[in-house]
Enzyme design. Structure first.
Site, PDB file in Angstrom:
ATOM      1  N   ASN A 123       0.816  -1.223   0.000  1.00 27.48           N
ATOM      2  CA  ASN A 123       0.000   0.000   0.000  1.00 27.48           C
ATOM      3  C   ASN A 123       0.845   1.267   0.000  1.00 27.48           C
ATOM      4  O   ASN A 123       0.374   2.321  -0.427  1.00 27.48           O
ATOM      5  CB  ASN A 123      -0.995  -0.006   1.169  1.00 27.48           C
ATOM      6  CG  ASN A 123      -0.334  -0.252   2.505  1.00 27.48           C
ATOM      7  OD1 ASN A 123       0.886  -0.406   2.583  1.00 27.48           O
ATOM      8  ND2 ASN A 123      -1.132  -0.300   3.563  1.00 27.48           N
ATOM      9  N   CYS A 124       2.108   1.192   0.447  1.00 31.18           N
ATOM     10  CA  CYS A 124       2.968   2.376   0.392  1.00 31.18           C
ATOM     11  C   CYS A 124       3.376   2.717  -1.045  1.00 31.18           C
ATOM     12  O   CYS A 124       3.842   3.817  -1.318  1.00 31.18           O
ATOM     13  CB  CYS A 124       4.224   2.158   1.233  1.00 31.18           C
ATOM     14  SG  CYS A 124       3.876   2.011   3.003  1.00 31.18           S
TER      15      CYS A 124
ATOM     16  N   ILE B 151      -7.449 -13.244  22.336  1.00 34.79           N
ATOM     17  CA  ILE B 151      -7.669 -12.324  21.213  1.00 34.79           C
ATOM     18  C   ILE B 151      -6.530 -11.306  21.217  1.00 34.79           C
ATOM     19  O   ILE B 151      -6.313 -10.599  22.214  1.00 34.79           O
ATOM     20  CB  ILE B 151      -9.025 -11.599  21.304  1.00 34.79           C
ATOM     21  CG1 ILE B 151     -10.176 -12.613  21.278  1.00 34.79           C
ATOM     22  CG2 ILE B 151      -9.173 -10.617  20.132  1.00 34.79           C
ATOM     23  CD1 ILE B 151     -11.558 -11.974  21.346  1.00 34.79           C
TER      24      ILE B 151
ATOM     25  N   ALA C  64      -4.131  -8.269  18.880  1.00 35.44           N
ATOM     26  CA  ALA C  64      -4.328  -7.234  17.856  1.00 35.44           C
ATOM     27  C   ALA C  64      -2.980  -6.605  17.499  1.00 35.44           C
ATOM     28  O   ALA C  64      -2.086  -6.482  18.353  1.00 35.44           O
ATOM     29  CB  ALA C  64      -5.293  -6.158  18.344  1.00 35.44           C
TER      30      ALA C  64
END
Length: 814
Positions: free
Chosen positions: A41-42, A277, A279
């Site tokens: 994406n860069c 969980i 992230a």
């Protein structure tokens, strides 16, 4: 064991690959709501601009290749709608719109961030875009081609916004950038961003700072962008690059804890408030290693680092702690590179942290090796321990490796002294024997030790009315421009002018980049001066920081275009290569070249000093030469100057004739009359005219040194010495002196109103070439010796004065 990862870019894809490497038998499911995973994406702006020609090069891995290589169940266009921690299940919607359930043993959230899109009128109009993924890129690329876009507005001047501005420009589109703040690239300090402001203007980008967008209106001609100032900008397309926010909707729905900044809270093992969980990436907040304060960090490198760490913790238990990211970033803005790491001065000030800063200007490699380009490096550090807080670097070459080195030191608790000890690979094409980061370390250590008491450009703006400002550069450099109110005392002449520098007033020294100011400072401190400071980064930093950003207009022409309408000289210009030379190198080369050619001939100078190119026009105005044109390309500034006709120029010497000189006779030693004399002299000299002042009888007192050597005098000489003012500091007013109270009041009001002192005006006159002639007969009568007068005074008689007056068109008696 079944691992489920939500989000297939950067952190998510890295974690999935790492999990497979450490556990060949685990079930790994990667869910991505978009059609692509693991894309660059860069690199998206560069594909839009055509720098990256092939779209496929942006796709690091396809879902098929990634799934096959790592034996991972990759499901693109599968959006997770809900997380159910109590049952360890997910609700998912696939590409056909069908919802289904999926279980997990351990879950990783890597949802990234969403672009900010404020609720402005017209913001959903056709032709208004955000850029976050490959799909956005495809839409923008197709729109530019289909609509034949010629004008674009980029709203937001962060890293992505400026990269998009460059690439749209590269695609042949006229670009305007609108930014609500007073600078581009908010993470860096204003003085560093000012270099980018200048560069954008040089490239023909219209920059609107401190402007907000109020609304958009779609018309038959395109899109009209309305600004809060009332201005409007016509465009064919608009790119919104206002910022991003962490994508936390799923986390909130699942009841996970959010942090102070709005990101997903995680502990040192990157586990959320819910067991099993985890992230990573743009969506999480984590304490900054230098401040301990939670912050959001939208960068690819930390996301990939977190992906590896979290995979180990999910596979082996929470065994690896994440050290945090200090925020190291870099961007290409046309020909310039800007990079930063750690904390900028404005952030330290905002958080109330004690700090000091330094600014150094170096060359990217050895100056004698071709194509050495300027590089500016700013450090922030603790004022006592020297612990490094941050660094910012701007230049054309070698920026990345300097910031990378400093970032490594900061993450390991390094100090400015570690910069001094850095051992680097040196050869002339790559660096200098003293690398720029070592130079920065030396300067910072001098500030900490007190060897170089310093003042920043911003502090000087606030305090300059209360200091004596001394420009230690050469007269040629001084003529190119200086800080208003500065007196020119070149470094090599400093010891001969000590009598003109007060010991009871703050003194600020400066040169081009700081070195000569420091050397002059050491001279004065060695002579007993105590309140002497050196301007950090010198005139280059000051002039860049205070330079106004050119106003955008429909008539803006790129400086790369030929700005000359003058006829081309038949003779080939004399070409001078001043690349790699630091001030005053380019200026001296220009003067030498101009002196060697005839009137009407031209000199073409190529230099890497942006200050030289910026001030060339002013220098031409003051010297009677003509600026023909200038342009910039990849950090090299080409300036073409035509030599003026000496017959039309102001004479460089009173004996050269011309009849445009000015002569003044100062007979009085009244403070007000002396002030009037120097104000008139400076005004005339500023227009390029030769000025001579003849000091006779009481006027000689204006020229006396404050600290005079002992001289032999007869009885009458001693009597005159006792009765007359000892120096200009003792002069009285011609009216309302009131036993000296009036003169003190006058000096106080001058300082308060920002009017230069008599001594400052006198030094300015000398710096501008005003000739001081002391009357020999008056000196003999009053017993005044030559050693008691200022060094630059000429001794002469009536014949000398009459010869000057004969070549002048104005003669004043005061």
């Amino acid at each position: 064991m079944k691992y489920v990862i939500i989000g297939g870019v950067a952190g998510g894809a890295t974690a999935a690959a790492r999990l497979r490497r450490v556990n060949e038998t685990a079930d790994i499911l990667l869910l991505e709501k978009g059609p692509h995973i693991s894309y660059a994406n860069c690199g998206l702006p560069y594909y839009i601009g055509g720098v990256i020609a092939e779209r496929e090069k942006l796709l690091v891995q396809t879902p098929e290749s990634f799934g096959k290589r790592f034996r991972i169940d990759v499901r693109v266009q599968n959006e997770v709608l809900a997380i159910h921690p109590s049952t360890k299940t997910l609700t998912i919607r696939n590409a056909e719109g069908k919802e289904y359930e999926e279980s997990y043993d351990k879950l990783l959230l890597s949802p990234g961030a969403n672009p900010v899109k404020p609720p402005l009128e017209g913001i959903h109009s056709e032709g208004i875009f955000t850029l976050r993924n490959v799909e956005d890129t495809d839409h923008i690329k197709a729109y530019i081609t289909d609509k034949r876009v010629k004008r674009a507005v980029v709203v937001g001047a962060g890293f992505i916004g400026l990269e998009m501005a460059e690439n749209l420009h590269h695609a042949g589109i006229a670009v305007s950038v609108v930014e609500m703040g007073n600078q581009v690239m908010a993470p860096i300090d204003f003085s560093m961003a000012a270099y980018i402001h200048q560069h954008l203007s040089q490239k023909g980008v219209s920059l609107y700072l401190e402007e907000g967008v109020t609304h958009f209106q779609r018309t038959d001609q395109g899109i009209t962008v309305f600004l809060k100032s009332g201005k409007t900008i016509p465009a064919d397309m608009v790119l919104l690059s206002i910022g991003v926010r962490p994508a936390t909707a799923l986390a909130q729905q699942a009841g996970l804890k959010l942090g102070e900044t709005g990101g997903i809270w995680v502990d040192e093992h990157l586990e959320t408030s819910e067991k099993d969980i985890y992230a990573v990436g743009d969506a999480i907040e984590y304490p900054h290693p230098l401040t301990g304060k939670p912050w959001l960090n939208y960068l690819a490198n930390p996301a990939n680092r977190q992906g590896r760490i979290v995979a180990d913790n999910m596979a082996f238990g929470n065994t690896v702690s994440y050290e945090g990211a200090i925020g190291t970033s870099i961007a290409k803005v046309f020909d310039m590179t800007v990079a930063s790491t750690g904390l900028a001065a404005k952030r330290l000030k905002q958080w109330g942290m004690e700090y000091q800063s330094s600014v150094t200007h170096s060359a990217s490699h050895a100056g004698y090796y071709p194509d050495a380009l300027p590089l500016t490096l700013k450090l922030t550090f603790h004022p006592q321990t020297g612990k490094l807080y941050g660094a910012q670097c701007i230049g054309f070459e070698g920026v990345d490796k300097r910031i990378d080195q400093i970032a490594g030191l900061i993450k390991n608790g390094g100090t400015v002294y570690d910069l001094m000890e850095t051992e680097h690979a040196y050869a002339p094409p790559f660096s200098s024997a003293k690398d720029p980061i070592a130079i920065a370390g030396y300067v910072a250590s001098n500030i900490i030790s007190g060897a170089m008491p310093a003042i920043s450009w911003r502090e000087l703006v606030e305090q300059k009315d209360g200091v004596m400002l001394i420009d230690t550069r050469t007269p040629e450099e001084f003529s190119f421009g200086t800080i208003p109110g500065a007196v020119n005392i070149p470094l090599d002449e400093m010891r001969e002018h000590l009598a003109e520098i007060p010991t009871d007033k703050p003194v600020v020294l400066f040169c081009a980049v700081g070195l000569r100011g420091y050397l002059a400072q050491r001279i004065l401190m060695g002579r007993g001066y105590r309140n002497v400071r050196n301007l950090i980064g010198g005139y280059k930093t000051y002039s860049t920081a205070i330079a106004p950003v050119p106003r955008p207009s429909a008539e803006v022409v790129s400086s790369n275009a030929d700005t000359s309408s003058a006829p081309v000289s038949e003779k080939e210009p004399l070409k001078i290569n001043a690349c790699g030379l630091q001030c005053p190198g380019p200026i001296m080369q220009v003067k030498k070249a101009i002196d060697s050619i005839a009137a009407g001939e031209r000199v073409e100078i190529v230099a890497t000093d942006a200050g030289f190119a910026r001030d060339a026009s002013a220098w031409c105005d003051t010297t009677g030469n003509k600026l023909i044109g200038q342009h910039e390309e990849k950090g090299r500034y080409t300036v073409v100057i035509e030599k003026g006709d000496p017959a039309c120029a102001c004479p460089s010497d009173t004996r050269s004739g011309g009849g445009r000189g000015k002569t003044l006779i100062l007979f009085s030693d009244d403070l007000d009359k002396a002030l009037a004399t120097f104000i008139l002299a400076n005004g005339a000299a500023a227009t390029g005219q030769k000025v001579s002042i003849f000091f006779t009888f009481w006027g000689l007192n204006v020229l006396k040194k404050v600290q005079k050597p002992k001289v032999q005098k007869d009885f009458f000489g001693k009597m005159f010495g006792m009765m007359l003012p000892s120096s200009s500091l003792k002069l009285k007013l011609s009216q309302m002196n009131m036993f000296g109270m009036g003169s003190r009041m006058m000096r106080f009001l001058m300082k308060r109103k920002g009017v230069d002192s008599l001594e400052s005006l006198r030094s300015q006159a000398l710096a501008q070439g005003v000739e001081f002639i002391a009357c020999q007969m008056s000196m003999d009568m009053m017993g005044i010796q030559r050693e008691e007068l200022l060094t630059d005074v000429t001794i002469g008689g009536v014949a000398t004065y009459m010869e000057r007056a004969d070549k002048a068109n104005v003669n004043l008696f005061i």
